[in-house]
Design a protein around this motif. Structure first.
Motif, mmCIF file in Angstrom:
data_model
loop_
_atom_site.group_PDB
_atom_site.id
_atom_site.type_symbol
_atom_site.label_atom_id
_atom_site.label_comp_id
_atom_site.label_asym_id
_atom_site.label_seq_id
_atom_site.Cartn_x
_atom_site.Cartn_y
_atom_site.Cartn_z
ATOM 1 N N TYR A 1 -15.627 -11.121 -33.188
ATOM 2 C CA TYR A 1 -15.939 -11.060 -31.488
ATOM 3 C C TYR A 1 -14.578 -11.389 -30.892
ATOM 4 N N ARG A 2 -13.765 -12.140 -31.674
ATOM 5 C CA ARG A 2 -12.485 -12.506 -31.005
ATOM 6 C C ARG A 2 -11.604 -11.444 -30.509
ATOM 7 N N THR A 3 -11.352 -11.183 -29.165
ATOM 8 C CA THR A 3 -10.317 -10.320 -28.740
ATOM 9 C C THR A 3 -9.018 -10.521 -28.473
ATOM 10 N N ASP A 4 -8.671 -11.898 -28.731
ATOM 11 C CA ASP A 4 -7.575 -12.456 -27.955
ATOM 12 C C ASP A 4 -6.350 -12.558 -29.065
ATOM 13 N N ILE A 5 -6.769 -12.461 -30.391
ATOM 14 C CA ILE A 5 -5.561 -12.660 -31.415
ATOM 15 C C ILE A 5 -4.933 -11.533 -31.651
ATOM 16 N N LEU A 6 -3.897 -11.171 -30.976
ATOM 17 C CA LEU A 6 -3.159 -9.911 -31.010
ATOM 18 C C LEU A 6 -1.781 -10.183 -31.891
#
Lengths: 548, 531
Positions: free
Chosen positions: A324-329
């Motif tokens: 569900y994490r979208t922010d670890i690029l």
């Protein structure tokens, strides 16, 4: 700014009593508390964390940060018979992708239904970019017949009873006549076909991104099983969005079933995919970035408090990022996770011993000197806006039309200033109640069109001085300008010009080394009248760029 | 002070006025007259004498009839009824004109059409109405068949009307208005702006006991009022006494010229960064989206880029940095790659980056565009380590209120150094705010598209005893630094609102006052000062 407001009692059931200590922890976690009332708790959620925009997901994060929760894992059941959504070719031109899931074993009450509606709304407005990027639909499974098709039809050929409507409407009618239709009409405007989900009986489920069907698209207290779809243009974000919703439903006790997405064009896949993502990183990089020492055990612990798993594989660090994490690029994103768990307040500020030589911009320095020279003569410096109005400019420059305009200004000021005098005359006009004489000056940028610039706009540094009193003439101003140029060590001369903004015969252009650098004169009565300035006024405006 | 010293401290006007004040209350006008001074001077003298305890005063109010704005004008020219009367006389004596404004009446008298009064007399509507009404009331005219006919004997025409006589007598004490004047006043009072009744303060002054004593003494002491060059040259000051001044008496105010208060504070803030070895960077207020957003890894569908938050320039399209042959060195290509995914393993925003969007021209929303351009420069100059700062204007399309402006100042900084780290970022910020007068700072997690880790900084307000939010800071992401440098070099970066931390010093509660340019307030504004 996105605010998550949750029922305090429901949250306390999951995370324990909300004490001042826990409130501090929640803020330290990166979700600053906005308000706590008897019934509700509101926090700010930054745009990179849409996964926190529901009670279930937020509570999970709080528990993890508090060292009380485990890293989330999700059991996904295989698709049952007819758990299929077919993306047909027709829909590819308008809203090409969808990802779907089925969740069973849910128990809804008013509070939970509100939660589901809330999370849709919050996701629509954040990563969904107001439904442009992602639209979410939730349907009671008992009202629909699987399998489902995602297709597109001409608006007139689409007909169903939308939510909150009294009678069946066509696609175009919804866009014109339904409140939700009107709000989001721009997303389908001009399209030849509109996307719809239909079930095995050809019953319309919804017309994304606008509205669900009243018949098949409304959940209530009796609903136990739901079908969820996210539709849009970017498959990556759709998957993330669905994962966030599914993770939240799992927190409500839902059992997740996957579906077969059949898509001839982009390829078939099974949705949702809740497996963790692996990200290799080097603890040394984190240490270097944060300026602290870290041992592996601490890193594992810190990441766990942020809900992220850790494994050491053949002496390599691997972070396991929940679905569900979208922010670890990039690995750099792990530094902040670790910094937050380490505690921002625990970092010791430090100024390194590196030697660099200071340098002050000569323009600023010269402006400072000019300011001091003029202040020494008793002049007052003002500071006014770069934006002004057409009307103000035209009060002096009645024939000026080459305005550089900003779009949709929320203030009355909507053009860039083309000189400094306009602003100074406005100041005089607004200060007729202040004691006379009034002698003011200002330095700043003025704007003009110039195709040789990257932006098409040239910025020039200017100085303007205006003085007003019952008796005020050219001599008074020339004395000031003479003194200024003398102090700057620059020689200048004045040549007569005729400029209708000044009194004829009392206006000149200023020349330095053969170049024209400015205008000086007694302001024409017409201009003073336009500004409602009741006393004689002298003005000078000088380019400063040649000085540097 | 004994009486002798008191006498030595009397100014020439006091000395002049004092003998004309008696032990009984008398009118200031009379005192002024007796002293051959104008009233203002006499009042000033009385003020000084009061300070010295030599006289006391009381004031009473009386009503005075004075000329109003129109009254002054009418007195100079004539009342509208006089104008009309004269025109009627003229009409009676004239022959019919071609214009037909004067037509013969059946009785042989000549007249003016009611509807023509305004034109013929050059009066406005109101004046014409009043003129007509007044003349009818005085039975000097009569109306017949829509025409106005003179009905007065020659004597009645040439005699001055009571209103005219009254106006000539003004100003006059209300109590003194009697008989016909009273009637005239009543008539004129109902008409706007001809006469006004004004309350006038009347001051009466008498000597105090001390005053009587002093007044009875010889005031003609030979005191020097002002030392002159002549006296110095001739040594005539020798053996002379100078009049003593009342040092506590107020003096007329003067105002000096000065820099605008924000510029004073900006200059000070600059000096803080300069002391720490920072170089100043400057640049344009108008920028392309590329330098304000794209080069700073701000997704093209990020809400901050929407029109309602940013001032875009209408119909303007800017230029992007050039595409170079070697993609590796090409900031444009690398920026696109950062957005679409693939820089140093970063996933990017995974969308199709649109160069046209980056060409939009706008007012910079933060000074970080200066930092972005500076990084591009450092790539060529290879200036490592590099420390830069800026203090400049930023623009947001906001509705203006006490805490938001559409133009505001930001303090910006970058430190480019292979060894730069998060703790150093805190170090620089703490030092800056300490010198700005804020001992305590607090940092919190935050999110900005272009920094990681990111933080939000608050300072503790020593007077208000509360935390003030200032804005963000962080370390530039590899998606920002790699397109600039070709590899990830740590860059500390910050950009915080500046106006908020200086307004308290200047006692400004409303940010709108920063650019209000109220000259009275600017004159009173104290100078920026920090220890």
């Amino acid at each position: 700014m996105t605010i998550l407001t949750v029922n305090k009692k429901e949250l306390e059931k999951k995370v324990g009593k909300i004490t001042p200590g826990l409130e501090d922890k929640i803020t330290e976690m990166g979700t600053p508390i906005e308000e706590v009332t008897d019934n509700e708790l509101s926090v700010e959620v930054f745009p990179n964390r849409p996964d926190l925009l529901s009670l279930g997901n937020f509570a999970r994060a709080v528990n993890q940060f508090n060292g009380k929760g485990k890293i989330a894992s999700f059991k996904i059941n295989k698709p049952e018979k007819d758990y299929t959504v077919t993306v047909e070719k027709s829909v590819k031109v308008i809203r090409p992708h969808t990802v779907c899931a089925i969740v069973k074993g849910l128990k809804f009450d008013d509070e939970k239904i509100k939660e589901i509606v809330d999370i849709q709304e919050k996701l629509h407005n954040s990563i969904g970019r107001k439904r442009k990027k992602i639209a979410i639909g939730v349907y009671p499974l008992d009202k629909i017949v699987l399998p489902i098709r995602f297709i597109a039809k001409k608006p007139e050929e689409i007909k169903f009873l939308p939510l909150e409507a009294q009678k069946e409407m066509t696609g175009s009618q919804i866009l014109r006549g339904h409140p939700a239709g009107r709000e989001y009409a721009h997303l389908l405007e001009g399209a030849e076909v509109f996307p719809i989900f239909v079930d095995a009986n050809d019953e319309v489920l919804s017309m994304p991104p606008i509205i669900n069907s009243e018949k098949t698209g409304r959940i209530n207290e009796k609903t136990r099983e739901i079908f969820i779809e996210c539709s849009g243009h970017n498959l990556v974000y759709l998957k993330k969005c669905l994962n966030i919703i599914v993770a939240s439903l799992a927190e409500m006790g839902g059992k997740i079933y996957s579906m077969n997405i059949k898509d001839n064009k982009s390829g078939n896949f099974i949705s949702p995919d809740m497996s963790v993502e692996e990200l290799e990183f080097d603890i040394k990089d984190i240490e270097k970035t944060l300026g602290i020492k870290l041992i592996e055990k601490d890193v594992k612990n810190y990441l766990a408090r942020m809900g992220i798993g850790y494994e050491n594989r053949k002496e390599k660090s691997v972070a396991l990022i929940p679905a569900y994490r979208t922010d670890i690029l990039h690995w750099i994103d792990l530094t902040e996770e670790i910094a937050i768990a380490y505690g921002y307040e625990n970092f010791e500020p430090e100024i390194p011993e590196i030697s660099t030589i200071a340098y002050e911009d000569p323009v600023g320095k010269t402006k400072q000197i000019i300011g001091n020279i003029l202040a020494g003569l008793g002049l007052l410096e003002t500071s006014s806006f770069h934006l002004t109005t057409r009307r103000n400019i035209k009060r002096m420059h009645f024939d000026y039309n080459d305005f550089i305009e900003v779009e949709d200004s929320k203030t009355e000021r909507d053009v860039l200033r083309m000189d400094m005098l306009t602003n100074l005359l406005q100041i005089l006009s607004e200060n007729s109640d202040a004691g006379y004489p009034q002698k003011i000056f200002e330095m700043g940028r003025v704007f003009s069109r110039d195709d040789s610039e990257d932006t098409g706009v040239k910025e020039t540094e200017r100085l303007a001085v205006v003085m007003v009193d019952e008796v005020m003439n050219f001599t008074d101003l020339k004395q000031v300008v003479d003194y200024l140029f003398k102090m700057l060590g620059v020689e200048y001369s004045i040549e007569n010009v005729e400029n209708s903004n000044y009194i004829i015969g009392r206006c000149g252009k200023m020349i330095v080394e053969g170049k024209e650098v400015g205008f000086i004169g007694e302001v024409a009565p017409r201009v003073l009248k336009n500004w409602k300035i009741k006393m004689p006024t002298v003005a000078v405006e000088i380019d400063l760029d040649w000085l540097f | 002070m004994d009486e002798k010293l008191l006498i030595e401290s009397l100014s020439p006007i006091e000395r002049n006025v004092l003998p004309n004040i008696s032990a009984r209350f008398s009118d200031i006008d009379e005192i002024a007259k007796a002293s051959i001074q104008d009233k203002t001077t006499a009042l000033r003298a009385v003020g000084f004498l009061k300070n010295k305890g030599l006289v006391e005063s009381k004031s009473s109010e009386k009503k005075v009839v004075i000329l109003g704005i129109l009254g002054v004008n009418y007195l100079k020219k004539e009342l509208p009824e006089r104008t009309l009367l004269n025109k009627l006389v003229e009409a009676r004596n004239s022959v019919p004109s071609k214009l037909g404004t004067n037509v013969p009446s059946s009785s042989g008298k000549k007249s003016i059409l009611i509807g023509e009064i305004r034109n013929v007399c050059g009066l406005n509507e109101n004046e014409a109405k009043i003129a007509l009404g007044t003349l009818r009331k005085k039975a000097l005219v009569e109306i017949s068949g829509g025409k106005l006919i003179l009905n007065a004997k020659p004597g009645e025409v040439t005699n001055k009307m009571i209103e005219e006589l009254f106006l000539e007598k003004l100003p006059m004490d209300l109590d003194a208005v009697k008989d016909l004047d009273k009637l005239a006043l009543e008539n004129l009072k109902s008409r706007k702006d001809i006469v006004e009744i004004e309350g006038q303060k009347k001051m009466k002054v008498k000597l105090t006991e001390l005053g009587e004593k002093v007044a009875s003494m010889d005031l003609k002491t030979d005191l020097v009022e002002q030392l002159t060059p002549k006296m110095l040259k001739q040594n005539s000051w020798k053996g002379k006494k100078f009049r003593r001044y009342d040092l506590s008496s107020p003096v007329p105010r003067v105002y000096g010229g000065k820099r605008h208060f924000t510029n004073q504070a900006i200059d000070y803030a600059k000096s803080i960064w300069l002391e720490m070895g920072f170089k100043e960077m400057t640049g344009n207020n108008v920028e392309t989206g590329f330098w304000v957003f794209d080069s700073l890894f701000t997704a093209q569908d990020h809400p901050v880029r929407e029109m309602q938050d940013t001032f875009y320039l209408k119909g303007m399209k800017g230029k992007l940095p050039e595409r170079c042959k070697k993609k590796e060195n090409c900031i444009l290509f690398k920026t696109q790659q950062a957005h679409e995914g693939g820089i140093d393993g970063s996933k990017g925003w995974q969308y199709e980056w649109n160069g046209e969007d980056a060409k939009k021209v706008l007012m910079r929303t933060h000074t970080t565009s200066l930092s972005a351009r500076k990084l591009r420069e450092i790539r060529d100059t290879k200036e490592f380590p590099a420390k830069y700062f800026a203090l400049g204007k930023c623009f947001r399309n906001e509705t203006v209120d006490w805490s938001h402006g559409f133009e505001f100042n930001q303090t910006e900084g970058i430190v480019v150094d292979e060894n730069a780290n998060f703790r150093q970022l805190l170090g620089y910020l703490k030092q800056f705010y300490k010198k700005m007068g804020y001992e305590k700072i607090r940092i919190r997690p935050a999110y900005f598209a272009y920094t990681e880790p990111s933080l939000e900084i608050d300072v503790f307000h020593p007077v208000h005893k509360e935390w003030v939010e200032l804005g963000g800071a962080g370390m530039f992401r590899p998606e920002v630094t790699i397109p600039m440098f070709g590899k990830h070099i740590p860059v500390l970066a910050w950009g915080q609102g500046f106006d908020r931390i200086i307004t308290e010093f200047f006692r400004i509660n409303d940010l709108r006052e920063v650019n209000k340019n109220d000259i009275n307030k600017l004159r009173e504004m104290k100078f920026w000062r920090r220890d």
